[in-house]
Design a protein around this motif. Structure first.
Motif, PDB file in Angstrom:
ATOM      1  N   VAL A  69       0.843  -1.200   0.000  1.00 26.69           N
ATOM      2  CA  VAL A  69       0.000   0.000   0.000  1.00 26.69           C
ATOM      3  C   VAL A  69       0.882   1.256   0.000  1.00 26.69           C
ATOM      4  O   VAL A  69       0.577   2.241  -0.684  1.00 26.69           O
ATOM      5  CB  VAL A  69      -0.959   0.010   1.223  1.00 26.69           C
ATOM      6  CG1 VAL A  69      -1.815   1.268   1.230  1.00 26.69           C
ATOM      7  CG2 VAL A  69      -1.834  -1.237   1.237  1.00 26.69           C
ATOM      8  N   MET A  70       2.009   1.193   0.746  1.00 25.10           N
ATOM      9  CA  MET A  70       2.909   2.366   0.785  1.00 25.10           C
ATOM     10  C   MET A  70       3.512   2.636  -0.599  1.00 25.10           C
ATOM     11  O   MET A  70       3.686   3.795  -1.002  1.00 25.10           O
ATOM     12  CB  MET A  70       4.007   2.150   1.836  1.00 25.10           C
ATOM     13  CG  MET A  70       3.488   2.326   3.259  1.00 25.10           C
ATOM     14  SD  MET A  70       4.227   1.174   4.427  1.00 25.10           S
ATOM     15  CE  MET A  70       5.841   1.864   4.626  1.00 25.10           C
ATOM     16  N   ILE A  71       3.842   1.566  -1.322  1.00 20.57           N
ATOM     17  CA  ILE A  71       4.382   1.726  -2.690  1.00 20.57           C
ATOM     18  C   ILE A  71       3.309   2.352  -3.591  1.00 20.57           C
ATOM     19  O   ILE A  71       3.565   3.329  -4.307  1.00 20.57           O
ATOM     20  CB  ILE A  71       4.836   0.350  -3.269  1.00 20.57           C
ATOM     21  CG1 ILE A  71       6.021  -0.215  -2.482  1.00 20.57           C
ATOM     22  CG2 ILE A  71       5.183   0.483  -4.757  1.00 20.57           C
ATOM     23  CD1 ILE A  71       6.321  -1.686  -2.756  1.00 20.57           C
ATOM     24  N   GLU A  72       2.106   1.793  -3.499  1.00 25.30           N
ATOM     25  CA  GLU A  72       1.003   2.289  -4.343  1.00 25.30           C
ATOM     26  C   GLU A  72       0.700   3.753  -4.028  1.00 25.30           C
ATOM     27  O   GLU A  72       0.449   4.565  -4.923  1.00 25.30           O
ATOM     28  CB  GLU A  72      -0.222   1.420  -4.073  1.00 25.30           C
ATOM     29  CG  GLU A  72      -1.267   1.454  -5.174  1.00 25.30           C
ATOM     30  CD  GLU A  72      -2.562   0.780  -4.708  1.00 25.30           C
ATOM     31  OE1 GLU A  72      -2.471  -0.304  -4.084  1.00 25.30           O
ATOM     32  OE2 GLU A  72      -3.633   1.370  -4.942  1.00 25.30           O
ATOM     33  N   ASN A  73       0.764   4.089  -2.733  1.00 22.03           N
ATOM     34  CA  ASN A  73       0.512   5.468  -2.307  1.00 22.03           C
ATOM     35  C   ASN A  73       1.551   6.423  -2.907  1.00 22.03           C
ATOM     36  O   ASN A  73       1.209   7.508  -3.390  1.00 22.03           O
ATOM     37  CB  ASN A  73       0.546   5.537  -0.782  1.00 22.03           C
ATOM     38  CG  ASN A  73       0.233   6.919  -0.269  1.00 22.03           C
ATOM     39  OD1 ASN A  73      -0.866   7.424  -0.466  1.00 22.03           O
ATOM     40  ND2 ASN A  73       1.210   7.555   0.372  1.00 22.03           N
ATOM     41  N   ALA A  74       2.836   5.989  -2.901  1.00 17.50           N
ATOM     42  CA  ALA A  74       3.901   6.845  -3.460  1.00 17.50           C
ATOM     43  C   ALA A  74       3.701   7.044  -4.959  1.00 17.50           C
ATOM     44  O   ALA A  74       3.893   8.152  -5.481  1.00 17.50           O
ATOM     45  CB  ALA A  74       5.270   6.226  -3.173  1.00 17.50           C
TER      46      ALA A  74
END
Ligand code: HEM
Length: 235
Positions: A124-129
């Motif tokens: 999710v953190m990757i997708e958010n970035a």
């Protein structure tokens, strides 16, 4: 049997598994230590643009080797336990079995922390970035997911100390257990102590785990508590 044949005999299968176990163990714990000793400290200093690049370009790569390292360490580890307790008939209640299960169960919790907390939250953190770099709105709750992943990662670093101790101890420490002693008191101490730390990883707070020195000291303490519990309650 010639030296050449020893590597290719039927009995050598466990050795190949052991060799792969070392490789995948290093791949996994090498990444874990890189995250905890270096990358997390770097990220607290980095500016927003740098953080975004790390999540978009670096994290997908590190997370890939990290999680598959964990998977294959877990599989080769249980493969060796299956071979020794199954084919060779070593009982789980023997000194070897008690020590290897102590290390193996902590390692298995660490594996679950990787696949059920650290990796899903990092995804999710990757997708958010990626989304915010395109000017889209941030994913709600992403900061909480990042904090939970960090607590689980710190917990795995703490767990790595007793895990490695009890991984090497079965064949090298030479501790013997009494035939008369029940293992129930030892496994109760194990379940309460390790269960409480894991509960904190799932629901609790970062607290003192923020500082790496505390993580290492706590890891040494947990190792000693388990060692003395085993030696005094079952030895
Ligand atoms: C995930 C769960 C794990 C399980 C079930 C497991 C299981 C095992 C088993 C059964 C052995 C053989 C012990 C013996 O023959 O006495 C072993 C050895 C070893 N494991 Fe693991 N392991 C796990 C995780 C790890 C991790 C994460 C590492 C990190 C590097 C690791 C490193 C080692 C090492 C270095 C040895 C060799 C110890 C020796 O020479 O006696 N293991 N493991």
């Amino acid at each position: 049997m010639s030296n050449f044949q020893t590597l290719f005999s039927g009995a050598a299968a466990e050795f190949w598994l052991r060799w792969l176990h070392y490789f995948f163990g290093i791949l996994w714990i090498g990444h874990l230590y890189y995250f905890n000793f270096s990358q997390m400290a770097f990220m607290t200093e980095a500016d927003a643009a740098t953080k975004s690049v790390v999540f978009q370009k670096l994290t997908p790569k590190t997370m890939k080797y990290f999680r598959y390292g964990a998977l294959f360490t877990f599989l080769t580890g249980w493969g060796m336990i299956g071979h020794k307790m199954g084919a060779m008939g070593i009982p789980a209640s023997s000194a070897w079995g008690t020590m290897v299960l102590t290390g193996g169960l902590i390692g298995s919790l660490m594996f679950l922390n990787v696949w059920l907390i650290i990796w899903p939250n990092n995804k999710v953190m990757i997708e958010n970035a990626v989304r915010t770099a395109k000017g889209e709105s941030a994913i709600p709750g992403v900061a909480d997911l990042a904090a939970r992943a960090a607590i689980a990662s710190r917990t795995n670093t703490l767990f790595s100390l007793p895990m490695l101790f009890f991984m090497a101890a079965p064949s090298h420490l030479g501790m013997s257990l009494s035939d008369q002693a029940s293992l129930v008191p030892y496994w109760s101490v194990f379940a309460i102590l390790i269960g409480a730390i894991e509960f904190n990883a799932i629901k609790g707070k970062m607290g003192p785990l923020q500082k790496m020195a505390h993580v290492i000291h706590f890891g040494i303490l947990v190792t000693l508590v388990l060692y003395f519990a085993m030696a005094f309650l079952a030895g």
